[in-house]
Design a protein around this motif. Structure first.
Motif, mmCIF file in Angstrom:
data_model
loop_
_atom_site.group_PDB
_atom_site.id
_atom_site.type_symbol
_atom_site.label_atom_id
_atom_site.label_comp_id
_atom_site.label_asym_id
_atom_site.label_seq_id
_atom_site.Cartn_x
_atom_site.Cartn_y
_atom_site.Cartn_z
ATOM 1 N N ILE A 5 0.858 -1.188 0.000
ATOM 2 C CA ILE A 5 0.000 0.000 0.000
ATOM 3 C C ILE A 5 0.890 1.232 0.000
ATOM 4 N N ALA A 6 0.700 2.096 -0.985
ATOM 5 C CA ALA A 6 1.490 3.329 -1.096
ATOM 6 C C ALA A 6 0.566 4.525 -0.921
ATOM 7 N N GLU A 210 -1.274 -6.103 -7.173
ATOM 8 C CA GLU A 210 -1.147 -6.393 -5.740
ATOM 9 C C GLU A 210 -0.904 -5.115 -4.939
ATOM 10 N N VAL A 211 -1.162 -3.962 -5.573
ATOM 11 C CA VAL A 211 -0.855 -2.661 -4.955
ATOM 12 C C VAL A 211 -2.088 -1.776 -4.873
ATOM 13 N N MET A 223 1.970 7.322 -9.389
ATOM 14 C CA MET A 223 1.859 6.305 -8.345
ATOM 15 C C MET A 223 0.495 5.630 -8.394
ATOM 16 N N LEU A 224 -0.549 6.404 -8.604
ATOM 17 C CA LEU A 224 -1.899 5.852 -8.681
ATOM 18 C C LEU A 224 -2.074 5.001 -9.933
ATOM 19 N N GLY A 229 -4.207 -2.737 -8.124
ATOM 20 C CA GLY A 229 -5.172 -3.366 -7.230
ATOM 21 C C GLY A 229 -6.263 -2.421 -6.781
ATOM 22 N N GLY A 230 -5.997 -1.118 -6.865
ATOM 23 C CA GLY A 230 -6.960 -0.094 -6.470
ATOM 24 C C GLY A 230 -6.270 1.230 -6.265
ATOM 25 N N SER A 231 -6.789 2.266 -6.885
ATOM 26 C CA SER A 231 -6.226 3.609 -6.721
ATOM 27 C C SER A 231 -7.322 4.512 -6.186
#
Length: 265
Positions: A5-6, A210-211, A223-224, A229-231
């Protein structure tokens, strides 16, 4: 399965330039870590400021500082594309000609400012709690590894840097991105939070799907885009960020990111 997760910091987790992070993030990030999910704090801030914000759990995280110019694993910096001194000198000269503007130059260890006592200097020191050094000169010495330059102008940095011709000149040489209404980040081409995140993902063997990614501003877009996996954009995000995201969540005042992390757990 989400493995990384970022998240952006200012405007996404906390009010810009503050340290008012909901302490519940500490226990949630620790639980994520126990399940093998890495939390990456990604910010235009210097590393020391971000680490201070997450001090109780910093050893269980990874960090992206200076808008993607520095990647940190185990508190060790990696600067893939330093800013040439000739660019640093040129930016200093150009910012000096813009009435009311200021500039900060990042290095892995601390930040450099031409002048002490300005509104920018005080905000960096007292608000962001940066390690900062004033040079008392607009002539920047060629003895540092420069990570980025950040042009500062109160509330109207986008308008002022366009009208002065700064953007037109430097966008041909550098990657420019807005970090709120007061900051214009200047880094080498192809340097952004996305490129930094990709380094971490490749190091850990993590795929885009996976992010998860969270952000609010122009400097979060890459980054998004990488967060397959979801932004998620917070409700107070710029419109282009909302349009690029797969979902909209509450802002920092409503603990939008925290709520989403707890859903994942």
């Amino acid at each position: 399965m989400i493995k990384l997760i970022a998240s952006d910091v200012d405007g996404t987790l906390v009010e810009d330039g503050t340290f008012k992070l909901n302490p519940e993030y500490y226990s949630v990030i620790e639980k994520l870590y126990s399940k093998g999910i890495i939390f990456v704090a990604s910010s235009g801030r210097q590393f020391q400021s971000i680490r201070s914000l997450f001090e109780p759990i910093a050893e269980k995280m990874a960090f992206i500082s200076e808008g993607g110019a520095v990647v940190w694993r185990d508190f060790t910096p990696f600067v893939p594309h330093p800013l040439p001194h000739e660019y640093v000198s040129g930016i200093a000269r150009d910012v000096r000609e813009i009435d009311g503007a200021d500039v900060m130059f990042g290095t892995p260890g601390y930040s450099l400012c031409p002048r002490e006592g300005t509104s920018m200097y005080k905000w960096l020191k007292d608000g962001y709690r940066f390690k900062i050094k004033a040079l008392d000169s607009w002539d920047i010495p060629d003895i540092y590894t420069f990570t980025k330059a950040a042009v500062y102008y109160p509330d109207r940095v986008e308008e002022v840097t366009y009208s002065s011709g700064f953007v037109k000149k430097w966008q041909k040489k550098l990657h420019l991105s807005l970090a709120g209404t007061m900051w214009l980040d200047c880094v080498m081409p192809n340097v952004n939070k996305g490129s930094a995140l990709k380094i971490i993902m490749e190091d850990l063997g993590i795929a885009p799907d996976e992010v998860w990614g969270f952000g609010d501003n122009q400097n979060d877009l890459e980054m998004l885009e990488l967060s397959g996996g979801g932004s998620f954009a917070v409700s107070s995000a710029r419109m282009e960020v909302k349009l690029s995201a797969s979902g909209i969540i509450g802002n920092y005042e409503n603990d939008g990111v925290l709520t989403k992390l707890k859903e994942l757990l």
